[in-house]
Design a protein around this motif. Structure first.
Motif, PDB file in Angstrom:
ATOM      1  N   UNK A 238       2.623 -10.118   0.047  1.00  0.00           N
ATOM      2  CA  UNK A 238       2.479  -8.702  -0.290  1.00  0.00           C
ATOM      3  C   UNK A 238       1.323  -8.515  -1.269  1.00  0.00           C
ATOM      4  N   UNK A 239       0.740  -7.326  -1.210  1.00  0.00           N
ATOM      5  CA  UNK A 239      -0.316  -6.977  -2.141  1.00  0.00           C
ATOM      6  C   UNK A 239      -0.208  -5.516  -2.519  1.00  0.00           C
ATOM      7  N   UNK A 240      -0.382  -5.225  -3.786  1.00  0.00           N
ATOM      8  CA  UNK A 240      -0.448  -3.845  -4.266  1.00  0.00           C
ATOM      9  C   UNK A 240      -1.764  -3.721  -5.016  1.00  0.00           C
ATOM     10  N   UNK A 241      -2.692  -2.956  -4.448  1.00  0.00           N
ATOM     11  CA  UNK A 241      -4.021  -2.851  -5.020  1.00  0.00           C
ATOM     12  C   UNK A 241      -4.373  -1.386  -5.240  1.00  0.00           C
ATOM     13  N   UNK A 242      -5.314  -1.128  -6.130  1.00  0.00           N
ATOM     14  CA  UNK A 242      -5.696   0.250  -6.366  1.00  0.00           C
ATOM     15  C   UNK A 242      -7.013   0.386  -7.086  1.00  0.00           C
ATOM     16  N   UNK A 243      -7.568   1.560  -7.015  1.00  0.00           N
ATOM     17  CA  UNK A 243      -8.768   1.911  -7.752  1.00  0.00           C
ATOM     18  C   UNK A 243      -8.342   2.881  -8.848  1.00  0.00           C
ATOM     19  N   UNK A 244      -8.695   2.587 -10.083  1.00  0.00           N
ATOM     20  CA  UNK A 244      -8.189   3.347 -11.239  1.00  0.00           C
ATOM     21  C   UNK A 244      -6.656   3.371 -11.227  1.00  0.00           C
ATOM     22  N   UNK A 245      -6.117   2.212 -10.905  1.00  0.00           N
ATOM     23  CA  UNK A 245      -4.663   2.061 -10.782  1.00  0.00           C
ATOM     24  C   UNK A 245      -4.338   0.653 -11.263  1.00  0.00           C
ATOM     25  N   UNK A 246      -3.558   0.538 -12.310  1.00  0.00           N
ATOM     26  CA  UNK A 246      -3.318  -0.764 -12.936  1.00  0.00           C
ATOM     27  C   UNK A 246      -1.825  -1.073 -12.964  1.00  0.00           C
ATOM     28  N   UNK A 247      -1.310  -1.772 -11.949  1.00  0.00           N
ATOM     29  CA  UNK A 247       0.133  -1.995 -11.819  1.00  0.00           C
ATOM     30  C   UNK A 247       0.645  -3.195 -12.615  1.00  0.00           C
ATOM     31  N   UNK A 248       0.310  -3.240 -13.897  1.00  0.00           N
ATOM     32  CA  UNK A 248       0.697  -4.392 -14.715  1.00  0.00           C
ATOM     33  C   UNK A 248       2.187  -4.683 -14.629  1.00  0.00           C
ATOM     34  N   UNK A 249       2.989  -3.620 -14.700  1.00  0.00           N
ATOM     35  CA  UNK A 249       4.443  -3.796 -14.745  1.00  0.00           C
ATOM     36  C   UNK A 249       5.018  -4.256 -13.412  1.00  0.00           C
ATOM     37  N   UNK A 250       4.226  -4.179 -12.321  1.00  0.00           N
ATOM     38  CA  UNK A 250       4.744  -4.539 -11.005  1.00  0.00           C
ATOM     39  C   UNK A 250       4.730  -6.037 -10.741  1.00  0.00           C
ATOM     40  N   UNK A 251       4.317  -6.818 -11.721  1.00  0.00           N
ATOM     41  CA  UNK A 251       4.439  -8.274 -11.611  1.00  0.00           C
ATOM     42  C   UNK A 251       5.870  -8.718 -11.874  1.00  0.00           C
ATOM     43  N   UNK A 252       6.773  -7.785 -11.956  1.00  0.00           N
ATOM     44  CA  UNK A 252       8.208  -8.022 -12.093  1.00  0.00           C
ATOM     45  C   UNK A 252       8.858  -7.811 -10.725  1.00  0.00           C
ATOM     46  N   UNK A 253       9.686  -8.742 -10.277  1.00  0.00           N
ATOM     47  CA  UNK A 253      10.233  -8.687  -8.922  1.00  0.00           C
ATOM     48  C   UNK A 253      10.978  -7.387  -8.642  1.00  0.00           C
ATOM     49  N   UNK A 254      11.874  -6.996  -9.540  1.00  0.00           N
ATOM     50  CA  UNK A 254      12.675  -5.792  -9.321  1.00  0.00           C
ATOM     51  C   UNK A 254      11.794  -4.550  -9.254  1.00  0.00           C
ATOM     52  N   UNK A 255      10.807  -4.471 -10.145  1.00  0.00           N
ATOM     53  CA  UNK A 255       9.942  -3.294 -10.163  1.00  0.00           C
ATOM     54  C   UNK A 255       9.009  -3.258  -8.960  1.00  0.00           C
ATOM     55  N   UNK A 256       8.577  -4.436  -8.503  1.00  0.00           N
ATOM     56  CA  UNK A 256       7.729  -4.481  -7.309  1.00  0.00           C
ATOM     57  C   UNK A 256       8.501  -3.988  -6.090  1.00  0.00           C
ATOM     58  N   UNK A 257       9.746  -4.433  -5.931  1.00  0.00           N
ATOM     59  CA  UNK A 257      10.579  -3.966  -4.818  1.00  0.00           C
ATOM     60  C   UNK A 257      10.771  -2.456  -4.881  1.00  0.00           C
ATOM     61  N   UNK A 258      11.121  -1.981  -6.058  1.00  0.00           N
ATOM     62  CA  UNK A 258      11.391  -0.551  -6.237  1.00  0.00           C
ATOM     63  C   UNK A 258      10.157   0.283  -5.896  1.00  0.00           C
ATOM     64  N   UNK A 259       8.985  -0.162  -6.327  1.00  0.00           N
ATOM     65  CA  UNK A 259       7.748   0.568  -6.073  1.00  0.00           C
ATOM     66  C   UNK A 259       7.440   0.600  -4.584  1.00  0.00           C
ATOM     67  N   UNK A 260       7.559  -0.540  -3.913  1.00  0.00           N
ATOM     68  CA  UNK A 260       7.232  -0.603  -2.489  1.00  0.00           C
ATOM     69  C   UNK A 260       8.166   0.302  -1.681  1.00  0.00           C
ATOM     70  N   UNK A 261       9.454   0.227  -1.960  1.00  0.00           N
ATOM     71  CA  UNK A 261      10.414   1.054  -1.222  1.00  0.00           C
ATOM     72  C   UNK A 261      10.162   2.536  -1.466  1.00  0.00           C
ATOM     73  N   UNK A 262       9.926   2.896  -2.720  1.00  0.00           N
ATOM     74  CA  UNK A 262       9.707   4.307  -3.069  1.00  0.00           C
ATOM     75  C   UNK A 262       8.446   4.851  -2.410  1.00  0.00           C
ATOM     76  N   UNK A 263       7.339   4.132  -2.520  1.00  0.00           N
ATOM     77  CA  UNK A 263       6.062   4.663  -2.058  1.00  0.00           C
ATOM     78  C   UNK A 263       5.885   4.577  -0.545  1.00  0.00           C
ATOM     79  N   UNK A 264       6.514   3.615   0.104  1.00  0.00           N
ATOM     80  CA  UNK A 264       6.434   3.539   1.561  1.00  0.00           C
ATOM     81  C   UNK A 264       7.488   4.399   2.226  1.00  0.00           C
TER      82      UNK A 264
END
Length: 570
Positions: A238-264
């Motif tokens: 998986x990859x989460x990338x962005x321009x002017x977007x800094x997902x520092x907190x998404x290096x946490x497993x639970x938060x990465x899952x939550x973000x992917x499910x929410x945004x997709x």
């Protein structure tokens, strides 16, 4: 003074392991250390370009790579919100196909973990053991050796245990976060995208097919990717990338899952175990020079860039294959120390131009608002990259060349050889693939359909090009025409030079007695075509150990003129 170890390799990533394998095959003694306490884990760099497959074949590892590799998946983007309706399906790279002179038409995927494991297994065949939990902490050097201070690490922390290793040469292959370039005082010029960030990892996901590389994007914000690591399995990179977007907190497993499910919007997805998850900021940087005295930097220790274009691991391989054959000859006393400076001269412009190309592609990691995805190809597909679409031929690395190098010799096409050097250097990365020319410094093409004196069908990559030797190819209309060249063989270092005589007609038992000469018939004309052989004339091509053409000459003395650029006594 005690004798010094010939080579110390500091870092067991791809560039370090490739270097180790070349040295092992060349009979050069070395040690290889790595700060990590066990082999690296995770898919990380996974794209293998076609040119790298050729180099892997000459190293003898391509067959094993292909057992674990898979094709680059087809990309598929989905409509948001909802995340299930496909709106575009496309390929990441243009499908160029394979040809007799270019057998690897398209790239492949293999996790860096698996690739490194393959190389490690090959090293074990030579009795090579990687010394984990050891890293550089200081470098000193004088006229004849390097004194490297190596510390032992435990649980990621430096211990009081140290060792001073005296070596003739040191390769810094300790990666982007390594210390070799810092200890050498090298600058690391370029930029860091401080406002951008990326998270990459490997995780099991149920609910996604492994038939596609899945993409969800929010224009001018971020892109979420899920790439199947193996066909038919449920593990994805998986990859989460962005321009002017800094997902520092998404290096946490639970938060990465939550973000992917929410945004997709894919609430149906079920995440399993993460085997790797990491955050980093995009860096586009390179050292000001690749050599300081007796120390050389390779791979990520010398240059870092965005993942766009899939160049990192591949350029690291070319770094390693460039310096190691030269260093092996110097250590054997066959070449002068001055040969080593050509590593910097040849690789610096290639990497600088590669960084420029991949930095331009970086902006396509996130979809632009005015470029809405549409089903099927568009009229502009062949002219521009677009969102996650790399239509850049040089990315395959077939065009990388050293026509500008002081140690190549072109005597067949003197007009081209005399082109302005600055202009030639400017094409070190992109090359001349579309121009239909072949000069000294270019990649040496493959040639299948060769028939040995015993009647066996073979090819140049399969049996002859190797990292521990030069290959002199003598193209002649008849066997007798090669005599003038073969009579010069006693002047060449036999242990690191092999000679092939390639004829158009059957040998018919007429081979002349010139010792260890390999006689081949070009049964399908592929060799003559690939090497632009002038019909009815003597053509001589010398291929370097790293698979680039060192010389193209028309007489026996031309070979000696080239070898005088390489060897000590000629």
């Amino acid at each position: 003074m005690a004798s010094a170890l010939p080579v110390l390799i500091a870092g067991a990533g791809v560039s370090g392991l490739i270097s180790a394998l070349v040295f092992a095959q060349s009979g050069v003694k070395f040690r290889i250390i790595d700060k990590a306490e066990k082999p690296h884990h995770g898919s990380r760099g996974f794209g293998i370009q076609p040119r790298t497959c050729e180099l892997f074949q000459t190293l003898g590892i391509q067959d094993d790579v292909e057992k674990y590799a898979s094709a680059i998946p087809v990309m598929r983007a989905y409509k948001l919100p909802g995340g299930t309706i496909p709106v575009k399906t496309w390929t990441l790279y243009e499908d160029t196909g394979s040809w007799p002179d270019r057998p690897f038409g398209n790239g492949i995927c293999i996790s860096q973990e698996e690739l490194e494991g393959i190389i490690i297994q090959h090293l074990k065949q030579y009795g090579i053991v990687i010394e984990y939990g050891k890293a550089l902490v200081n470098i000193e050097q004088n006229a004849d050796r390097v004194i490297a201070t190596v510390a032992t690490f435990s649980d990621g922390k430096e211990t009081d245990e140290q060792e001073k290793i005296q070596c003739q040469y040191l390769l810094g292959t300790d990666g982007a976060r390594g210390v070799s370039r810092k200890l050498l005082g090298l600058t690391f010029e370029g930029e860091t995208r401080d406002t951008d960030g990326m998270v990459w990892g490997d995780v099991e996901i149920e609910g996604l097919t492994s038939d596609y590389w899945h993409i969800w994007g929010k224009p001018e914000a971020f892109t979420i990717m899920a790439r199947p690591i193996k066909p038919g399995e449920n593990k994805f990179g998986i990859g989460i990338t962005g321009i002017n977007f800094d997902p520092t907190e998404l290096a946490d497993e639970a938060k990465a899952k939550e973000f992917i499910i929410k945004e997709t919007g894919r609430t149906d997805l079920k995440f399993g175990q993460f085997t790797w998850l990491s955050y980093f900021r995009p860096n586009m940087r390179m050292v000001n020079k690749f050599q300081e005295g007796r120390v050389f930097v390779l791979g990520d220790a010398a240059h870092v860039h965005s993942p766009t274009g899939g160049q990192g691991l591949n350029c690291s391989t070319q770094d390693a294959t460039n310096i190691t054959w030269k260093l092996a000859l110097v250590l054997k006393g066959l070449a002068p120390h001055t040969l080593l400076s050509t590593y910097n001269d040849e690789r610096l412009p290639v990497i600088a131009q590669m960084l420029e190309a991949t930095s331009k592609l970086y902006t396509n990691l996130v979809q632009k608002p005015k470029v809405q995805p549409v089903e099927g190809p568009s009229a502009e597909d062949g002219e521009k990259s677009g969102w996650l679409r790399w239509r850049n031929g040089p990315l395959q690395l077939y065009g990388v060349n050293y026509r500008f190098s002081d140690i190549v010799l072109e005597e067949r096409d003197l007009a081209s050889a005399n082109t302005d050097k600055e202009e030639v250097v400017s094409r070190a990365y992109a090359g001349y693939e579309s121009l239909g020319s072949l000069l000294a410094g270019d990649r040496a093409p493959e040639a299948p359909g060769l028939i040995t004196a015993e009647g066996k069908e073979t090819s140049l990559f399969k049996d002859y090009f190797k990292l521990d030797r030069h290959t002199v190819m003598v193209f002649t209309p008849d066997v007798e025409g090669a005599a003038s060249v073969l009579e010069q063989r006693s002047k060449w270092p036999e242990s690191v030079v092999q000679t092939l005589v390639v004829t158009e007609k059957s040998l018919g038992g007429k081979e002349l007695d010139f010792g260890r000469v390999i006689w081949l018939m070009d049964s399908k004309g592929h060799a003559g075509d690939a090497y632009r052989v002038e019909e009815g004339a003597l053509n001589i091509v010398v291929v370097r150990p790293d698979g680039f053409i060192g010389a193209v000459v028309k007489e026996a003395e031309g070979v000696s003129r080239y070898f005088r650029k390489i060897f000590c006594s000629m």
